[in-house]
Design an enzyme around this catalytic site. Structure first.
Site, PDB file in Angstrom:
ATOM      1  N   ASN A  35     -12.828  -2.884   3.054  1.00  0.00           N
ATOM      2  CA  ASN A  35     -13.711  -1.733   3.228  1.00  0.00           C
ATOM      3  C   ASN A  35     -14.765  -1.767   2.134  1.00  0.00           C
ATOM      4  OD1 ASN A  35     -12.273  -0.612   5.444  1.00  0.00           O
ATOM      5  ND2 ASN A  35     -10.738   0.194   4.035  1.00  0.00           N
ATOM      6  N   GLY A  60     -15.175   3.820   4.425  1.00  0.00           N
ATOM      7  CA  GLY A  60     -14.035   4.571   3.911  1.00  0.00           C
ATOM      8  C   GLY A  60     -13.417   3.977   2.662  1.00  0.00           C
ATOM      9  N   HIS A 115     -10.879  -5.197  -3.180  1.00  0.00           N
ATOM     10  CA  HIS A 115      -9.526  -5.482  -2.692  1.00  0.00           C
ATOM     11  C   HIS A 115      -9.583  -5.799  -1.207  1.00  0.00           C
ATOM     12  CE1 HIS A 115     -10.289  -1.157  -2.237  1.00  0.00           C
ATOM     13  NE2 HIS A 115      -9.549  -1.228  -1.134  1.00  0.00           N
ATOM     14  N   HIS A 117      -7.101  -5.780   2.337  1.00  0.00           N
ATOM     15  CA  HIS A 117      -5.872  -5.298   2.963  1.00  0.00           C
ATOM     16  C   HIS A 117      -5.342  -6.385   3.897  1.00  0.00           C
ATOM     17  CE1 HIS A 117      -6.762  -0.941   2.049  1.00  0.00           C
ATOM     18  NE2 HIS A 117      -8.009  -1.400   2.066  1.00  0.00           N
ATOM     19  N   ASP A 149       0.846  -1.191   0.000  1.00  0.00           N
ATOM     20  CA  ASP A 149       0.000   0.000   0.000  1.00  0.00           C
ATOM     21  C   ASP A 149       0.886   1.246   0.000  1.00  0.00           C
ATOM     22  OD1 ASP A 149      -3.230   0.506   0.903  1.00  0.00           O
ATOM     23  OD2 ASP A 149      -1.826   2.197   1.094  1.00  0.00           O
TER      24      ASP A 149
END
Ligand code: 5GP
Ligand code: ZN
Length: 113
Positions: free
Chosen positions: A87, A93, A100, A102, A30
């Site tokens: 998310n 957010g 995707h 994280h 990221d």
């Protein structure tokens, strides 16, 4: 999706630091890490904008992502644990509308929200 930043990363049009890649998915660091280790995993194809668009047709690539997470976490040195976050939508957010996940880790993470 020509204006999708993650499609551009998957196509190599925007550079990224790759940590895992196969024919279906890509994992990369990221750009704005929220933990010492912060990697984003995407399907290379724009399979869905968010979790809300997951269905019987595109679940295969999501399942593939989850099948690779343990090996990716191990490669990242996350033996002590990690968190997987998705998310979905405005209140969560979500900023990039290409589904995707994280992977966050590298120290003791705080409470979830
Ligand atoms: P979201 O907020 O949608 O769940 O996550 C999108 C993530 O993509 C954010 O954590 C953001 O830092 C990351 N991101 C956005 N643009 C780029 C980029 O160009 N390169 C990389 N490596 N990450 C990006
Ligand atoms: Zn996309």
């Amino acid at each position: 999706m020509s204006d999708c930043i993650f499609c551009k990363i998957a196509a190599g049009e925007i550079p990224s630091v790759k940590v895992y890649e196969d024919e279906l998915i890509l994992a990369f660091k990221d750009i704005e890490p929220q933990a010492p280790v912060h990697v984003v995993i995407i399907p290379k194809e724009h399979a869905a904008a968010s979790l809300n668009e997951i269905n019987d047709e595109n679940i295969g690539v999501i399942s593939h992502i989850f099948s690779k997470i343990p090996a990716i976490a191990s490669k990242l040195g996350l033996e002590k644990g990690y968190r997987v976050v998705c998310n979905c939508g405005e209140d969560a957010g979500q900023t990039v509308r290409h589904i995707h996940f994280h992977i966050l880790g590298g120290n003791t993470l705080g409470k979830m929200a």
